[in-house]
Design a protein around this motif. Structure first.
Motif, PDB file in Angstrom:
ATOM      1  N   SER A   1      -4.065   2.959   1.356  1.00 18.64           N
ATOM      2  CA  SER A   1      -4.220   1.749   0.539  1.00 18.64           C
ATOM      3  C   SER A   1      -4.486   0.488   1.351  1.00 18.64           C
ATOM      4  CB  SER A   1      -2.945   1.510  -0.282  1.00 18.64           C
ATOM      5  OG  SER A   1      -2.912   2.350  -1.390  1.00 18.64           O
ATOM      6  N   LYS A   2      -4.141   0.537   2.625  1.00 20.20           N
ATOM      7  CA  LYS A   2      -4.228  -0.688   3.421  1.00 20.20           C
ATOM      8  C   LYS A   2      -5.687  -1.089   3.636  1.00 20.20           C
ATOM      9  CE  LYS A   2      -1.748  -2.727   7.294  1.00 20.20           C
ATOM     10  NZ  LYS A   2      -0.667  -2.446   8.257  1.00 20.20           N
TER      11      LYS A   2
ATOM     12  N   ALA B   1       4.444  -4.576   6.207  1.00 20.78           N
ATOM     13  CA  ALA B   1       3.470  -4.341   5.135  1.00 20.78           C
ATOM     14  C   ALA B   1       3.491  -5.501   4.141  1.00 20.78           C
ATOM     15  CB  ALA B   1       3.780  -3.025   4.421  1.00 20.78           C
TER      16      ALA B   1
ATOM     17  N   LEU C   1      -0.531   1.554  -7.131  1.00 21.79           N
ATOM     18  CA  LEU C   1       0.498   0.905  -6.290  1.00 21.79           C
ATOM     19  C   LEU C   1       1.793   0.700  -7.073  1.00 21.79           C
ATOM     20  CD1 LEU C   1      -1.705  -1.778  -4.407  1.00 21.79           C
ATOM     21  CD2 LEU C   1      -0.766   0.320  -3.424  1.00 21.79           C
TER      22      LEU C   1
ATOM     23  N   MET D   1      -4.772  -5.625  -6.205  1.00 22.54           N
ATOM     24  CA  MET D   1      -3.424  -5.547  -5.653  1.00 22.54           C
ATOM     25  C   MET D   1      -2.476  -6.239  -6.641  1.00 22.54           C
ATOM     26  SD  MET D   1      -1.725  -6.625  -1.986  1.00 22.54           S
ATOM     27  CE  MET D   1      -1.821  -8.403  -2.170  1.00 22.54           C
TER      28      MET D   1
ATOM     29  N   TYR E   1      -3.581  -4.727   0.407  1.00 24.99           N
ATOM     30  CA  TYR E   1      -3.477  -3.319  -0.001  1.00 24.99           C
ATOM     31  C   TYR E   1      -4.249  -3.139  -1.300  1.00 24.99           C
ATOM     32  CZ  TYR E   1       0.047  -2.597   3.544  1.00 24.99           C
ATOM     33  OH  TYR E   1       0.684  -2.487   4.750  1.00 24.99           O
TER      34      TYR E   1
ATOM     35  N   GLN F   1     -10.744   3.627  -2.897  1.00 25.35           N
ATOM     36  CA  GLN F   1      -9.932   2.441  -3.192  1.00 25.35           C
ATOM     37  C   GLN F   1     -10.543   1.631  -4.330  1.00 25.35           C
ATOM     38  OE1 GLN F   1      -9.779   0.391   0.602  1.00 25.35           O
ATOM     39  NE2 GLN F   1      -7.877   1.443   1.175  1.00 25.35           N
TER      40      GLN F   1
ATOM     41  N   ALA G   1       0.344  -7.960   3.238  1.00 24.76           N
ATOM     42  CA  ALA G   1      -0.147  -8.160   1.874  1.00 24.76           C
ATOM     43  C   ALA G   1      -0.075  -9.639   1.484  1.00 24.76           C
ATOM     44  CB  ALA G   1       0.675  -7.317   0.892  1.00 24.76           C
TER      45      ALA G   1
ATOM     46  N   ILE H   1       0.843   5.266   1.661  1.00 29.73           N
ATOM     47  CA  ILE H   1       0.348   3.946   1.240  1.00 29.73           C
ATOM     48  C   ILE H   1      -0.341   3.251   2.420  1.00 29.73           C
ATOM     49  CG2 ILE H   1       1.080   1.631   0.514  1.00 29.73           C
ATOM     50  CD1 ILE H   1       3.236   2.972  -1.215  1.00 29.73           C
ATOM     51  N   GLU H   2       0.312   3.304   3.589  1.00 33.61           N
ATOM     52  CA  GLU H   2      -0.276   2.685   4.780  1.00 33.61           C
ATOM     53  C   GLU H   2      -1.635   3.296   5.120  1.00 33.61           C
ATOM     54  OE1 GLU H   2       1.565  -0.250   5.261  1.00 33.61           O
ATOM     55  OE2 GLU H   2       1.233   0.160   7.384  1.00 33.61           O
TER      56      GLU H   2
END
Ligand SMILES: *[C@@H]1O[C@H](CO)[C@@H](O)[C@H](O)[C@H]1NC(C)=O
Ligand SMILES: *[C@@H]1O[C@H](CO)[C@@H](O)[C@H](O)[C@H]1NC(C)=O
Ligand SMILES: *[C@@H]1O[C@H](CO)[C@@H](O)[C@H](O)[C@H]1NC(C)=O
Ligand SMILES: *[C@@H]1O[C@H](CO)[C@@H](O)[C@H](O)[C@H]1NC(C)=O
Length: 662
Positions: A587-588, A76, A552, A610, A593, A606, A80, A583-584
């Motif tokens: 938010s991804k 992750a 986040l 970030m 993210y 969203q 990012a 989160i995966e």
């Protein structure tokens, strides 16, 4: 969620046989109950209760699976950071929905600098080596219309450089940290010596209001102390030292009941004369955190900071912790204080969720159950918090402890303080986690407000279990009552849900079962027909969402990490994994993210941001949580408030002489 009501006996005809069987069952239950629970809690004249150490829960997740999870977090981070490198390298942040760069923190590459130590911990040497030349070239200059926000620049840039230097010994990083510390130092050119809100690094001009905010003036000491240690320069030491002196004398002089208030007068260096606010959330948080952490960083020698930490945590325990009426969730809130009252807002912030981590850190690293060993006298701790007399000689209110508060402080001193602090850590940690688990998105909102109507919802004494009467007097059909901000009760009222008072009742009545607010609680997920935003009778969650974003932020994960490391209880680790999965899932984006606008909707929306702390803190703590290997032992490293670890040190004799350390 249905509220359980007791089965009514008159549904069946009672026979003698029924009664006898029931009696036998109760007797058996009583014997079993008592043999499994700790012995009767004997009151203060006996030695403090020695509860059997909590059995930490072990999950079935195998070591290989934890290793795989740590790799997933590393993946992750790579995702990012690649997005940042591709679309915004050298700029501050990448906007994850539009893939354009944004310079929102001076334009010196905040995501890159904030991420350096995470890269080192994850073994991402290529990324680190691509960043280093850019860091080397950074001059930290600003054109003359711009000002660097002092607090954010210190915790992200200065903290990031120092920590990456500590982990890599790369001299470029220390040289840049030394430059930055010097270029920011005109911020301290105020009459009090507290830093101004912002400073131009070229002209030294400062900006910002003359009334300053606690977190922003008192969260740079770890960075400047460690900078002084690493460079040997007195000028850096003096900055941190001066702030500590101001805090110390303000705390002793104006006596806000042992806790530093939120607003300060930059001219006089004392708390602002206007209405006072106590908080562990926004505008205050890291100032309290740094009291304990300075003590730890400097080899446990800074006793003044330790005593301030003990006063602050005691004030939090006696004034800012509450239980919710139905679920008995323990939460921390902020309060406005007058010389005679403390009025809680019942707002619970995501930002405050660093607090369980701080409490467990203190309880595990300090002999809180043996204050003598710490060189601390509890009477001095109480006296240092001052006595409130309603009206001071100055004609202004005196904000010391009221008589009732003093009585509570004396009682706190008779508990096993280590144990009491662990209850706070575990109870609050549970609530912070539930803020996530309660939402369909699995992500926690930025702010909720709790139902403060403890009394009408719970009846008299209550230490857990289901509430019997679901009605909330006076609120039927009148949304808002008992839920509003500032609708708090004054100190001294019994049974307003103040956690410590409920704990006291629990102790006096035998202290059986887990302490109030401590222990595993069920999540309450609303289905689509239930409103998550409007209060109504029987509202099962006990809180309303006030700010629906998940930004986040790291605080809950930080506490989960510290709770797991210090207790070994895998429950926290599994919860961290659930949050990472959320989160995966939510938010991804294809390139990075994104923060979440609405944690309560399905699917959540969203937002195009970030923040650099996602890479510096959130992903770092998740990675450390899943690594079996203890990469940053808590007795050897201290994390700054941006999750940048600095090594614990002792001042040498030379440094003491040079810096004037007694
Ligand atoms: C300074 O920065 C501002 C904002 O980014 C910009 O509008 C301005 O043109 C810059 N001035 C100079 C002299 O570079
Ligand atoms: C500090 O501020 C004073 C006036 O407020 C100014 O004269 C002085 O030059 C400043 N010093 C620095 C180092 O910026
Ligand atoms: C701050 O303190 C100074 C000096 O004591 C005083 O003159 C000033 O009015 C105070 N400012 C505020 C905003 O209270
Ligand atoms: C600091 O000093 C103490 C006591 O002298 C010692 O036990 C400890 O190991 C030292 N810590 C470091 C980091 O040198």
């Amino acid at each position: 969620m249905a509220v359980l009501s007791l089965p009514l006996l008159n549904h069946k005809r009672l026979s003698l046989r029924h009664l006898a069987l029931t009696g036998l069952a109760f007797t058996l239950f009583y014997i079993i109950y008592n043999s499994f629970l700790p012995p009767f809690y004997p009151g203060f004249h006996q030695p403090p209760p020695h509860r059997r150490p909590p059995v930490s829960w072990k999950s079935n997740t195998r070591p290989e699976e934890w290793a795989r999870r740590a790799q997933a977090v590393k993946g992750a981070f790579i995702h990012a950071y690649r997005g940042y490198e591709k679309f915004a390298f050298g700029r501050d942040e990448v906007m994850p929905l539009t893939n354009v760069p944004i310079d929102n923190f001076n334009g010196w590459g905040v995501t890159m600098v904030d991420s350096l130590d995470t890269m080192l911990l994850m073994g991402l040497t290529e990324e680190f080596e691509r960043a280093l030349p850019l860091v080397e070239q950074t001059t930290f200059h600003l054109n003359d219309t711009l000002h660097a926000p002092f607090f954010e620049t210190v915790i992200r840039y200065l903290g990031g450089l120092l920590s990456a230097h500590a982990l890599s010994s790369e001299p470029i990083l220390l040289a840049r940290a030394d430059d930055l510390g010097r270029l920011l130092s005109p911020a301290f050119n105020t009459s009090s010596g507290f830093p101004a809100y912002a400073v131009n690094t070229v002209s030294g001009q400062t900006r910002g209001p003359l009334t300053a905010i606690l977190a922003e003036i008192a969260s740079c000491q770890l960075e400047y102390l460690y900078l002084a240690k690493a460079t040997g320069k007195k000028e850096h030491f003096d900055k941190a030292n001066h702030i500590n002196h101001l805090l110390e004398s303000a705390a002793l002089g104006t006596q806000y009941g042992g806790m530093l208030p939120v607003r300060w007068n930059l001219t006089s260096g004392t708390p602002w004369d206007g209405s006072a606010q106590l908080s562990v959330g926004a505008a205050a948080d890291s100032a309290h955190e740094y009291l304990l952490k300075q003590y730890l960083l400097s080899g446990k020698t800074d006793k003044a900071s330790l005593e301030m930490y003990l006063r602050t945590t005691t004030r939090i325990i006696t004034s800012l912790l509450y239980l919710s009426p139905t679920r008995h969730l323990l939460y921390v809130t902020d309060a406005s204080v007058s010389p005679t009252t403390t009025s809680p807002s019942h707002v619970f912030e995501h930002l405050s969720c660093f607090l369980p981590g701080l409490f467990t850190l203190g309880a595990s690293l300090l002999p809180l159950d043996n204050l003598e060993e710490l060189g601390v006298n509890w009477d001095d701790i109480i006296d240092g918090a001052g006595a409130g007399s309603g009206r001071g000689a100055s004609g202004k209110g005196e904000y010391g402890l009221t008589r009732e508060e003093r009585a509570r402080w004396r009682k706190v001193g008779r508990y096993n303080l280590k144990e009491l602090h662990m209850w706070v850590a575990e109870g609050l940690g549970e609530s912070c986690y539930l803020m996530y688990a309660d939402q369909k998105s699995g992500l926690g909102p930025d702010e909720v407000v709790f139902n403060s109507n403890y009394k009408t919802s719970t009846g008299s004494t209550h230490t857990g279990g289901n509430r019997v009467d679901g009605s909330r007097q006076g609120s039927k059909g009148r949304p808002g009552i008992g839920w509003g901000v500032g609708d708090g009760d004054g100190i001294g009222e019994v049974d307003d849900g103040k956690w410590f008072d409920v704990v006291e009742r629990w102790r006096r009545s035998g202290g059986r079962g887990p302490p109030p607010g401590v222990g595993v609680k069920k999540r309450v997920v609303y289905d689509d027909t239930e409103k998550s935003m409007g209060p109504y009778p029987g509202h099962a969650r006990d809180y309303l969402i006030r700010k629906t974003e998940y930004l986040l932020r790291p605080e809950t994960i930080e506490s989960i990490y510290l709770l797991w490391r210090t207790t070994g209880d895998d429950r926290w680790r599994e919860r961290g994994w659930l949050i990472f999965e959320a989160i995966e899932r939510e938010s991804k984006t294809p390139t990075a993210y994104a923060t979440i606008k609405t944690v309560h909707t399905d699917p959540p929306r969203q937002d195009n941001s970030m923040p650099s702390y996602f890479l510096a803190e959130t992903l770092k703590y998740l990675y450390l949580l899943f690594m079996d290997q203890d990469l940053i032992p808590l007795d050897k490293w201290v994390f700054n408030t941006e999750a940048h670890p600095f090594p614990v040190f002792n001042w040498t004799l030379t440094e003491k002489n040079l810096f004037g350390i007694p």
